[in-house]
Design a protein around this motif. Structure first.
Motif: not given
Length: 296
Positions: A35-38, A41-47
């Motif tokens: 949750l914190v990572l999302g 860094d939204i782009v990383l989570v999306e990838r």
């Protein structure tokens, strides 16, 4: 048998013990971390999510095929059942149509014999031109409409003005580019008609209301609400059998007819030439109509 020292199960025993003890807390921590990572860094989570979906899509496709196959089989079974029912219905309908066809052939042969005996001359084929309604009088004393076709299009006075539902009126005035149709509800309209099931003759007279009435109906005529009214063809004004309306009310003083035409929906009129004699193309006058026997 004694467990060999250094075996795989001996080595992994502490890790399994640790996982059973702290698995719930580790899963919560992992979820919180994702949750914190999302958020960070939204782009990383999306990838990452896209890569996971791409990797699992073939597996999901393989797993879904059996379900889709079963669904297709069920659908085919339902369609087969419906086809059987439809086939049975069509067979029954075909049997009825064959009976009607046989009856029609017998009637056709009978008509040919009767026509040969009476020297019957068939009616000439009708021609028509369709015009758009461009004007509506809408006044309290006149019920007529203008259409955008005239003598240049072959329109002549006295032709029938019809819609898809039935007779709307007759052409009373013709110009080069326009024509005026006098509706059957107009005060000056007089149409020779007949009650379809009893064959009683009458005159359909307009009175500037949406429900014209029947005049000069025989005193012994049995007319009921719901009876169809069609043109009689008498006096040669119109051919017989054109649909006009249905009887909506019957009293001691008058019989009212509801026309088939929906007046508020008239956009186009079909002006039909039945190749009638020119002398028959005038509206029947009140004096002519009064010659018919009757009480109304």
């Amino acid at each position: 048998m004694a467990r060999r020292s250094g075996s795989f199960s001996t080595i992994t025993e502490p890790f399994r013990s640790f996982w059973h003890r702290f698995s719930y807390g580790l899963l919560i921590a992992a979820a919180f971390g994702l949750l914190v990572l999302g958020k960070a860094d939204i782009v990383l989570v999306e990838r990452t999510r896209t890569a996971i979906v791409d990797a699992t899509a073939p597996i999901l496709d393989v797993l879904s095929r059996p379900a889709a196959t079963v669904s297709d089989l069920l659908q085919q079974a339902r369609e087969l059942r419906d086809l059987r029912d439809e086939n049975a219905r069509l067979r029954e309908e075909n049997a009825r149509l064959m009976q009607w066809q046989q009856a029609a052939r017998l009637l056709e042969a009978e008509n040919r014999s009767l026509r040969a005996l009476t020297g019957y001359i068939p009616d000439p084929a009708a021609s028509y031109v369709t015009g758009r309604v461009i004007g509506d009088s809408g006044g309290p004393f006149v019920r007529s409409v203008l259409v955008n076709v005239g003598s240049r299009d072959g329109v002549e006075k006295g032709q029938a003005a019809m819609t898809g539902q039935g007779l709307a009126g007759r052409i009373a005035e013709v110009g080069y580019q326009h024509a005026r149709a006098l509706l059957i509800t107009d005060l000056n309209s007089r149409i020779p008609v007949i009650v379809e099931n009893t064959r009683d003759r009458a005159i359909l007279a307009g009175d500037n209301t949406v429900r014209p009435k029947l005049l000069y109906l025989d005193s012994n005529a049995k007319v009921s609400p719901g009876d169809r009214i069609v043109t009689s063809g008498h006096a040669g004004a119109l051919p017989p059998g054109l649909p006009v309306g249905i009887v909506i009310s019957v009293s001691d003083h008058e019989v009212r007819v509801k026309p088939f035409v929906e007046w508020h929906k008239i956009e186009y009129l079909r002006l039909v030439d039945f190749s009638l004699p020119a002398a028959a193309r005038s509206e029947p006058t009140r004096q002519e109509a009064s010659q018919s026997p009757g009480r109304r």
